[in-house]
Design an enzyme around this catalytic site. Structure first.
Site, PDB file in Angstrom:
ATOM      1  N   GLY A   1       5.151  -1.125   2.622  1.00 60.51           N
ATOM      2  CA  GLY A   1       4.300   0.039   2.414  1.00 60.51           C
ATOM      3  C   GLY A   1       5.083   1.336   2.320  1.00 60.51           C
TER       4      GLY A   1
ATOM      5  N   HIS B   1       0.806  -1.212   0.000  1.00 62.57           N
ATOM      6  CA  HIS B   1       0.000   0.000   0.000  1.00 62.57           C
ATOM      7  C   HIS B   1       0.846   1.271   0.000  1.00 62.57           C
ATOM      8  CE1 HIS B   1       0.825   0.627   4.332  1.00 62.57           C
ATOM      9  NE2 HIS B   1       0.740  -0.694   4.415  1.00 62.57           N
ATOM     10  N   ASP B   2       0.353   2.261  -0.712  1.00 62.09           N
ATOM     11  CA  ASP B   2       0.917   3.618  -0.723  1.00 62.09           C
ATOM     12  C   ASP B   2       2.294   3.708  -1.374  1.00 62.09           C
ATOM     13  OD1 ASP B   2      -1.262   4.896   0.918  1.00 62.09           O
ATOM     14  OD2 ASP B   2      -0.521   3.462   2.386  1.00 62.09           O
TER      15      ASP B   2
END
Length: 266
Positions: A138, A120-121
């Site tokens: 992440g 994520h991100d």
């Protein structure tokens, strides 16, 4: 538009008329697939995922699934994929988190080989290569033309600079500066030198490569008594017109985790 009879495509999904969805693939309601993008068999694309033009998504890949973050509460975060990417079989890419800006972003003309994972991100810029089973935690950012070898693992919040080559099975826990060749794991990470072949292969001028090489020697090969701050000031003074050297200096100055500086003979 070519959608195999066994594929499951939600009526709300936006699939361009020139795109193709293979057998047994699943496309969720908030997905957008751009022109000439090919989705192979058994792929799963979910969440608020936007895929641009001319991409090839491999079999059994999983794109836009929820982030592996204990604080995630099913918010409508995004995965954005640009144009011309090659995402091979069993690759997983998660969408963002609210605290991380809400987006995972894959740029243009990247190659993600089999079993890679992008958490994520993360932000991948353009022309990045991730070899088999390379993994990003992440909030990782990978600069354009970076090349990650097989089984490389990158700790969350790290940055990998542009034109960097990271050797296979390396474990990255600090920021890796642009233009270098690096191998090793955590406290044994070592920079072998400047990635001259990679830079020239991707169109950088000989003058720019030479400037980076000279700046590298000042920053990384100076005596231990020379502080990084002093070395950065020196290269800024000696190469005032070099955009590439300025990128290297700014990378150091913007680092929050610290930058790998150890070289093979240090």
């Amino acid at each position: 538009m070519t959608i195999h009879a066994t594929a499951v495509v939600d009526p709300q999904a936006e699939v361009h008329e020139t795109a193709s969805v293979g057998a047994y693939s699943v496309v969720g309601p908030h997905v957008s697939i751009g022109p000439n993008t090919l989705i192979d068999a058994h792929a799963v694309i979910s969440g608020h995922t936007r895929i641009g033009a001319d991409n090839h998504i491999g079999s059994f890949s999983s794109l836009g699934t929820p982030p592996q973050d204990i604080h995630y509460q099913d918010e409508p975060t995004e995965l954005i994929i640009g144009d011309g990417n090659r995402i091979r079989e069993y690759v997983s890419i998660h969408r963002g988190t609210v605290s991380g800006g809400g987006k995972t972003v894959i740029g243009n003309k990247n190659m993600l080989m089999a079993y890679c994972h992008v958490a994520h991100d993360c932000i991948l810029h353009d022309h990045v290569i991730m070899s088999n089973v390379a993994t990003l935690g992440g909030h990782v950012e990978v600069g354009s033309y970076a090349n990650l070898g097989g089984l490389v693992a990158v700790h969350q919040f790290c940055r990998i600079g542009a034109y960097t080559y990271v050797g296979g099975m390396s474990g990255i826990s600090l920021d890796v500066p642009p233009y270098v060749i690096l191998t090793g794991t955590r406290n044994r990470m070592r920079i072998a030198g400047v990635n001259k072949i990679g830079m020239r292969r991707n169109g950088m001028s000989r003058e720019a490569v030479n400037d980076i090489d000279r700046a590298f020697r000042i920053i990384f090969r100076s005596s231990p008594q020379v502080l990084v701050k002093e070395a950065l000031a020196q290269v800024t003074h000696e190469f005032p017109d070099s955009k590439e050297v300025r990128i290297l200096v700014d990378f150091f100055r913007e680092s929050k985790r610290g930058v790998v500086k150890r070289t093979e003979d240090s």
